[in-house]
Motif scaffolding. Structure first.
Motif, short mmCIF file in Angstrom:
data_model
loop_
_atom_site.label_atom_id
_atom_site.label_comp_id
_atom_site.label_asym_id
_atom_site.label_seq_id
_atom_site.Cartn_x
_atom_site.Cartn_y
_atom_site.Cartn_z
N SER A 104 5.31 0.61 -4.18
CA SER A 104 4.42 0.27 -3.06
C SER A 104 4.30 -1.24 -2.86
O SER A 104 4.03 -1.70 -1.74
N THR A 105 4.50 -2.00 -3.94
CA THR A 105 4.47 -3.46 -3.82
C THR A 105 5.70 -3.93 -3.03
O THR A 105 5.60 -4.77 -2.12
N PRO A 110 7.50 -7.14 4.54
CA PRO A 110 8.04 -6.87 5.88
C PRO A 110 9.56 -6.97 5.96
O PRO A 110 10.20 -6.18 6.67
N GLU A 111 10.18 -7.90 5.22
CA GLU A 111 11.65 -8.05 5.28
C GLU A 111 12.34 -6.80 4.74
O GLU A 111 13.41 -6.42 5.24
N VAL A 112 11.75 -6.19 3.72
CA VAL A 112 12.32 -4.95 3.16
C VAL A 112 12.22 -3.86 4.21
O VAL A 112 13.19 -3.14 4.50
N ARG A 113 11.06 -3.74 4.83
CA ARG A 113 10.84 -2.69 5.83
C ARG A 113 11.81 -2.86 7.01
O ARG A 113 12.38 -1.89 7.50
N ARG A 191 -1.78 -1.74 3.44
CA ARG A 191 -0.86 -2.88 3.67
C ARG A 191 -0.88 -3.25 5.16
O ARG A 191 -1.21 -2.42 6.02
N LYS A 192 -0.47 -4.51 5.41
CA LYS A 192 -0.52 -5.01 6.81
C LYS A 192 0.58 -4.42 7.67
O LYS A 192 0.36 -4.01 8.80
N LEU A 196 0.24 3.42 6.07
CA LEU A 196 0.24 4.87 6.19
C LEU A 196 -0.99 5.29 6.99
O LEU A 196 -2.11 5.22 6.50
N VAL A 197 -0.75 5.66 8.24
CA VAL A 197 -1.83 6.20 9.09
C VAL A 197 -1.26 7.37 9.88
O VAL A 197 -0.06 7.43 10.15
#
Ligand code: CDP
Ligand code: CDP
Length: 229
Positions: A104-105, A110-113, A191-192, A196-197
């Motif tokens: 989760s870390t 953002p770059e990973v996502r 997380r920003k 998860l929503v």
């Protein structure tokens, strides 16, 4: 019959991948476990010495990212695709509690996502895909024809995961799993980037007290409603 995109999001160990695999098989669709991709990058970061329980070299991981090639290859015997890192099958390496405690870390970067979402969109560009994760209905496929948001009590989820791991012979306590599940839920939801929503148009399913087969049949009915309106 037209092909659609099915997005399954929700909390850890709610049965997303179990249901997604069954759906993909019955529809002849591709199943994509997006969580496996975040786990793959976490495993990569561990191998590169960028993350451990003691430290996280976020900038180092970001600079290493171009060297992490995450892909899937279909396994005929298993009937679903397994995840590869730089052409090495790492399906077994990514399911450890160590990876679960760090993922989760890594997934909050953002770059990973950005790198992984690009691959996910590419895999799903022709539809006929069932993808499970945390941001599939909100970010990866906001136009998916069917979005499911799965939930179950934390105790139920941890017990299911515990039984699964116990059957695989790994020595882990129930408390360690419950702690991991709750910690990940919290990190993933707060997380920003792409938290998860539930997507506004997702159908929420609580499966605390329902068998896999009953749940699968219920979701199949939803799929048929979309396919034959
Ligand atoms: O199977 P389980 O629910 O335990 O987790 P997973 O689907 O393998 O996902 C592992 C982790 O990857 C999650 O806890 C998230 O931190 C991250 N993840 C994410 O951020 N976005 C996704 N679309 C999928 C997973
Ligand atoms: O993908 P996700 O982390 O959401 O969960 P999963 O890996 O599909 O399911 C976690 C465990 O819960 C598996 O061992 C499933 O067989 C089990 N499960 C269950 O017992 N009853 C359900 N209704 C759903 C899942």
């Amino acid at each position: 019959m037209k092909d659609i995109t099915i997005a399954i999001d929700g909390f850890s160990s709610t049965g997303k991948s179990t249901i997604a695999k069954l759906l993909a098989k019955s529809l002849g669709y591709v199943y994509v476990d997006s969580g496996a991709m975040y786990r793959a990058i976490t495993y990569f970061a561990m191998k590169q010495g960028r993350i451990s329980t003691e430290h996280f070299d976020r900038d180092g991981l970001i600079s290493d990212l171009p060297n992490a090639n995450v892909s899937f290859k279909f396994n005929d015997d298993l009937g679903f695709a397994e995840v590869y890192l730089n052409n090495e099958n790492i399906e077994k390496n990514i399911r450890t509690l160590e990876v679960s405690n760090l993922v989760s870390t890594v997934a909050a970067v953002p770059e990973v996502r950005k790198q992984l979402v690009k691959i996910q969109k590419e895999i799903g560009k022709n539809k006929a895909v069932v993808m499970d994760g945390r941001d599939i209905g909100t970010v990866v496929f906001p136009d998916a024809e069917l979005k499911i948001f799965m939930n179950a009590s934390a105790q139920t989820r941890a017990m299911r995961r515990y039984n699964e791991i116990k059957n695989n012979g790994e020595a882990i306590t129930f408390d360690a799993i419950l702690e991991n599940v709750q910690k990940r839920d919290h990190l993933d939801s707060t997380r920003k980037d792409s938290p998860l929503v539930k997507a506004e148009d997702a159908i929420e399913v609580d499966n605390s007290n329902i068998s896999i087969e009953d749940q699968f049949q219920n979701i199949l009915k939803l799929v048929n409603t979309v396919l034959n309106p």
